[in-house]
Design an enzyme around this catalytic site. Sequence first.
Site, PDB file in Angstrom:
ATOM      1  N   LYS A   1      66.495  42.071  63.174  1.00  0.00           N
ATOM      2  CA  LYS A   1      65.419  41.935  62.184  1.00  0.00           C
ATOM      3  C   LYS A   1      65.284  40.463  61.831  1.00  0.00           C
ATOM      4  CE  LYS A   1      63.459  44.739  59.918  1.00  0.00           C
ATOM      5  NZ  LYS A   1      62.140  45.398  60.110  1.00  0.00           N
TER       6      LYS A   1
ATOM      7  N   HIS B   1      61.467  55.121  63.792  1.00  0.00           N
ATOM      8  CA  HIS B   1      61.603  54.003  62.863  1.00  0.00           C
ATOM      9  C   HIS B   1      62.496  54.367  61.693  1.00  0.00           C
ATOM     10  CE1 HIS B   1      60.076  51.449  59.433  1.00  0.00           C
ATOM     11  NE2 HIS B   1      60.395  50.539  60.341  1.00  0.00           N
TER      12      HIS B   1
END
Length: 414
Positions: free
Chosen positions: A172, A300
């Site tokens: 991320k 997700h």
Amino acid sequence: MKIVDVRATTVTVPLEAPLRHSNGAHWGRFVRTIVEVEADNGLVGLGEMGGGGQSAEDAVRGLRDYLVGHDPARTEALRFMLANPTASLYNNRTQLLAAVEFACLDLQGRHLGVPVHELLGGRVRDEVEFASYLFFRYPGPDGGGEVRTPEQLVAHARELRERHGFTVHKLKGGVFPPDYELDCYRALAEAFPGDRLRHDPNGAWSAEEAVRFAEGIAGLRNDYLEDPTWGMNGLRRVRENTAIPIATNTVVVNFEQLAANVRDPAVDVVLLDTTFWGGIRPCVKAAAVCETFQLGVAVHSSGELGIQLATMLHLGAVVPNLSFAADAHYHHLTGDVIAGGPFRYDGGAIAVPDGPGLGVELDRDKLAEYAELYRERGGYPYDRDPGRPGWYPLLPNSDWADPEQAGPVDLGGR
């Protein structure tokens, strides 16, 4: 069955360390709201949604008049009762619908004595593979757990790989300058040459910066580049200038957007979120559309506890075209509200629950403990960075965090 009551409890569960992202941070914990839907036969179905506090609990209680007397098996009617697309222009309830849908599916499974995946067509796999989901992190409460340098990132990935068996690594990003994150990504590729990689800067870059980053990782074992810029047209521009698959969880989050992507492709992989799409069943439908048009599918993560993770596992179990490892923040948590403690990874995967309904039960003591912790600490601003007071990003962003600035960060009462 008929619904007789609905209840909501907001909890906060600590993380090992604060997780940084392109818009701010998770300030050392997740705040979630646990939803319970009770039927007239005494069974209780479980749901979960992000965020919390008085507003979330009031929003759930506000659905009581809609739900009391409703048959929890009528989930299609539920969709229009709670989230009619025209009414939702005024009262967007998509994530509320999702939490209630989870609970209604849980009720059906408990009533029939079968797992939710049997209600969705039956499982095609017994376990779901997950990626490591790596974050840049501020130091935790004990001063450890920081991830800021390439060396710290590789060490953290190695520890997670050894503990949980991950062979897919998702970073991320969108926190530090793109060239710095490129160095970090390449360090992962060098440290784990047989593993697969993916990067997600949360749409923080310009299309031009995204193309430049894609050129820098060409030739590595990339699954995809996720949301390298914002908007469907921006992603389309990136896709036209790289051979790396482009993925999203932000600009294809409903069927109208999915149809637009089919007509004029901007992304190759759609990350389905059981909350963003309004439940497990819409995600199964969306996966079928993706199968028809040969789009990739992944699952997700939006910061789940064990109840929502169970929904992700049941989704992953029934989708034939799940062609990528799922995401989960789950391994960053220090606890959970489900009985028996957190789900366990084995070889980078989690077994699909086979108990009735979602296959999880609430640990009432943990629910009370984490509800009290929420009352003590309150919420936190997800879209603010505790280490950068007053900062907020533009899109595209150009004001990056300084990789030389180390923690710790004083989170105070937050």
